[in-house]
Design a protein around this motif. Structure first.
Motif, PDB file in Angstrom:
ATOM      1  N   THR A 256      38.037  45.458  31.645  1.00  0.00           N
ATOM      2  CA  THR A 256      39.127  46.394  31.434  1.00  0.00           C
ATOM      3  C   THR A 256      38.887  47.702  32.172  1.00  0.00           C
ATOM      4  OG1 THR A 256      39.481  45.469  29.236  1.00  0.00           O
ATOM      5  CG2 THR A 256      40.424  47.626  29.652  1.00  0.00           C
TER       6      THR A 256
ATOM      7  N   LEU B 242      38.623  51.329  32.240  1.00  0.00           N
ATOM      8  CA  LEU B 242      38.335  52.240  31.137  1.00  0.00           C
ATOM      9  C   LEU B 242      38.996  53.597  31.302  1.00  0.00           C
ATOM     10  CD1 LEU B 242      34.575  51.401  30.600  1.00  0.00           C
ATOM     11  CD2 LEU B 242      36.544  50.501  29.398  1.00  0.00           C
TER      12      LEU B 242
ATOM     13  N   ALA C 246      33.004  55.186  26.729  1.00  0.00           N
ATOM     14  CA  ALA C 246      34.160  54.294  26.730  1.00  0.00           C
ATOM     15  C   ALA C 246      33.672  52.903  26.367  1.00  0.00           C
ATOM     16  CB  ALA C 246      34.848  54.292  28.087  1.00  0.00           C
TER      17      ALA C 246
ATOM     18  N   THR D 229      34.821  48.886  25.324  1.00  0.00           N
ATOM     19  CA  THR D 229      35.831  47.834  25.257  1.00  0.00           C
ATOM     20  C   THR D 229      35.303  46.704  24.393  1.00  0.00           C
ATOM     21  OG1 THR D 229      36.695  48.344  27.457  1.00  0.00           O
ATOM     22  CG2 THR D 229      37.212  46.184  26.572  1.00  0.00           C
TER      23      THR D 229
ATOM     24  N   GLY E  88      35.948  42.861  22.944  1.00  0.00           N
ATOM     25  CA  GLY E  88      36.647  41.612  23.214  1.00  0.00           C
ATOM     26  C   GLY E  88      35.939  40.462  22.533  1.00  0.00           C
TER      27      GLY E  88
ATOM     28  N   SER F 131      30.965  48.902  28.569  1.00  0.00           N
ATOM     29  CA  SER F 131      30.532  50.193  28.042  1.00  0.00           C
ATOM     30  C   SER F 131      30.176  51.115  29.194  1.00  0.00           C
ATOM     31  CB  SER F 131      29.316  50.018  27.119  1.00  0.00           C
ATOM     32  OG  SER F 131      28.796  51.266  26.710  1.00  0.00           O
TER      33      SER F 131
ATOM     34  N   LYS G 294      36.584  57.008  24.244  1.00  0.00           N
ATOM     35  CA  LYS G 294      37.678  56.054  24.457  1.00  0.00           C
ATOM     36  C   LYS G 294      37.270  54.704  23.897  1.00  0.00           C
ATOM     37  CE  LYS G 294      40.609  53.845  27.954  1.00  0.00           C
ATOM     38  NZ  LYS G 294      41.876  54.111  27.253  1.00  0.00           N
TER      39      LYS G 294
ATOM     40  N   GLN H 130      38.781  50.746  23.465  1.00  0.00           N
ATOM     41  CA  GLN H 130      39.781  49.741  23.813  1.00  0.00           C
ATOM     42  C   GLN H 130      39.447  48.456  23.053  1.00  0.00           C
ATOM     43  OE1 GLN H 130      42.464  49.432  26.251  1.00  0.00           O
ATOM     44  NE2 GLN H 130      42.734  47.418  25.313  1.00  0.00           N
TER      45      GLN H 130
ATOM     46  N   ASN I  27      40.613  44.607  22.753  1.00  0.00           N
ATOM     47  CA  ASN I  27      41.418  43.579  23.399  1.00  0.00           C
ATOM     48  C   ASN I  27      42.017  42.611  22.385  1.00  0.00           C
ATOM     49  OD1 ASN I  27      40.760  44.742  25.835  1.00  0.00           O
ATOM     50  ND2 ASN I  27      39.266  43.181  26.412  1.00  0.00           N
TER      51      ASN I  27
ATOM     52  N   GLN J 142      42.889  52.636  21.782  1.00  0.00           N
ATOM     53  CA  GLN J 142      43.930  51.739  22.274  1.00  0.00           C
ATOM     54  C   GLN J 142      43.682  50.342  21.709  1.00  0.00           C
ATOM     55  OE1 GLN J 142      44.738  52.139  26.435  1.00  0.00           O
ATOM     56  NE2 GLN J 142      45.861  50.211  26.570  1.00  0.00           N
TER      57      GLN J 142
ATOM     58  N   ASP K 118      45.235  46.501  21.502  1.00  0.00           N
ATOM     59  CA  ASP K 118      46.191  45.583  22.119  1.00  0.00           C
ATOM     60  C   ASP K 118      46.937  44.771  21.062  1.00  0.00           C
ATOM     61  OD1 ASP K 118      45.436  46.472  24.591  1.00  0.00           O
ATOM     62  OD2 ASP K 118      44.289  44.675  25.141  1.00  0.00           O
TER      63      ASP K 118
END
Length: 287
Positions: free
Chosen positions: A2, A4, A24, A26, A28, A39, A78, A80, A82, A112, A114
């Motif tokens: 993703t 970032l 940041a 992510t 998943g 990361s 941040k 994220q 998924n 964020q 999804d």
């Protein structure tokens, strides 16, 4: 991987003006579990090794090793999540915003989530020491089928030692959007103790907290209200409302512990309906 979308910061993590820190993350699904699949970090912000007390859900603890934020610091977080992933994020202790010496601190959080993903954002309280100067911004971007339970807890001064926020300035904003459309925009602004003293503000309370729950279910709203009534406390004021498919629960109180206990009870009430799981307290809360 993703994108970032990290903000541009100086290459050094610290300057004479303060820390420059960012992280940041992510989340998943990999091998049937939610994991940190990407990361990036700069400076002292970090995350502990993930815990799995309930199999596939990833419990993560966000860390800021210096122990607090001072004037001149610029921090960016941040997250994220998924599709199909489920993360629970908390902190091992309060985030402390110390006396600034006239310099401004900046703290930006962007979450964020999804479609068909789930995030539980449950940090411990923010404590604003007298003479702190802060600009804090929180952005929450959800999809129509995202599941989200989150909260913010703000504490002016340290009421446990009868310390008041009698000087300083806090300007905090929060925007929650669903499918790119803002559903809730609000501000927590205090110049010295004006907000605390105001009858239309904190009504003398040093602490304010807000929970955000993605649900359009009026039955769940009534369950939350019943829970709040059962937890009635002489010094805590609370209430719950619904804005389309978002339930907002608000609290005013004198100290962290009783207020946090009520918030945890509400979380335990709503989690089975929103997340499809019974509440599993992060182990760090017991230390």
């Amino acid at each position: 991987m993703t994108d970032l979308n990290l903000p541009t910061l100086p290459p050094n993590s610290t300057t004479s003006d303060g820390w420059r820190a960012r992280i940041a993350l992510t989340f998943g699904v990999r091998r049937e579990k939610t994991r940190v699949i990407a990361s990036q970090r700069l400076g002292p912000l970090s995350v502990q090794r993930a815990f799995y007390p309930e199999d596939s859900v990833c419990h993560s603890y966000l860390l800021h090793p210096p122990g607090g934020v001072v004037g001149g610091d610029r921090l960016y977080v941040k997250v994220q999540v998924n599709s199909q992933a489920h993360a629970l994020i908390t902190t091992p202790g309060a985030t402390k915003f110390y006396r600034s010496g006239g310099r401004l601190a900046h703290y930006h959080q962007h979450l964020q989530v999804d479609e068909d993903a789930a995030l539980e954002w449950l940090p411990q309280e923010n404590i604003f020491f007298p003479d702190s100067q802060l600009r804090m911004q929180t952005e929450i971007d959800l999809g129509a089928t995202s599941r989200f339970i989150g909260w913010e807890i703000q504490c002016l001064g340290r009421p446990v030692i009868n310390e008041h926020f009698d000087r300083g300035q806090i300007r905090s904003s929060l925007k929650l959007s669903i499918d790119g459309k803002p559903l809730l925009i609000e501000h927590f602004n205090s110049l010295n103790d004006e907000l605390q003293r105001s009858s239309s503000g904190l009504r003398g309370s040093p602490m304010q907290a807000t929970m955000f729950i993605t649900s359009s279910d009026d039955v769940l709203l009534e369950q939350i209200r019943d829970t709040l009534l059962s937890l009635k406390h002489d010094q805590i004021v609370s209430g719950a409302t619904r804005l389309d498919n978002l339930i907002v629960v608000r609290f005013l109180g004198p100290q962290t512990e009783p207020l946090l206990q009520q918030m945890v009870k509400v979380w335990q009430t709503v989690r089975p309906s929103v997340m499809g799981r019974e509440a599993c307290l992060p182990r760090i809360w017991a230390t």
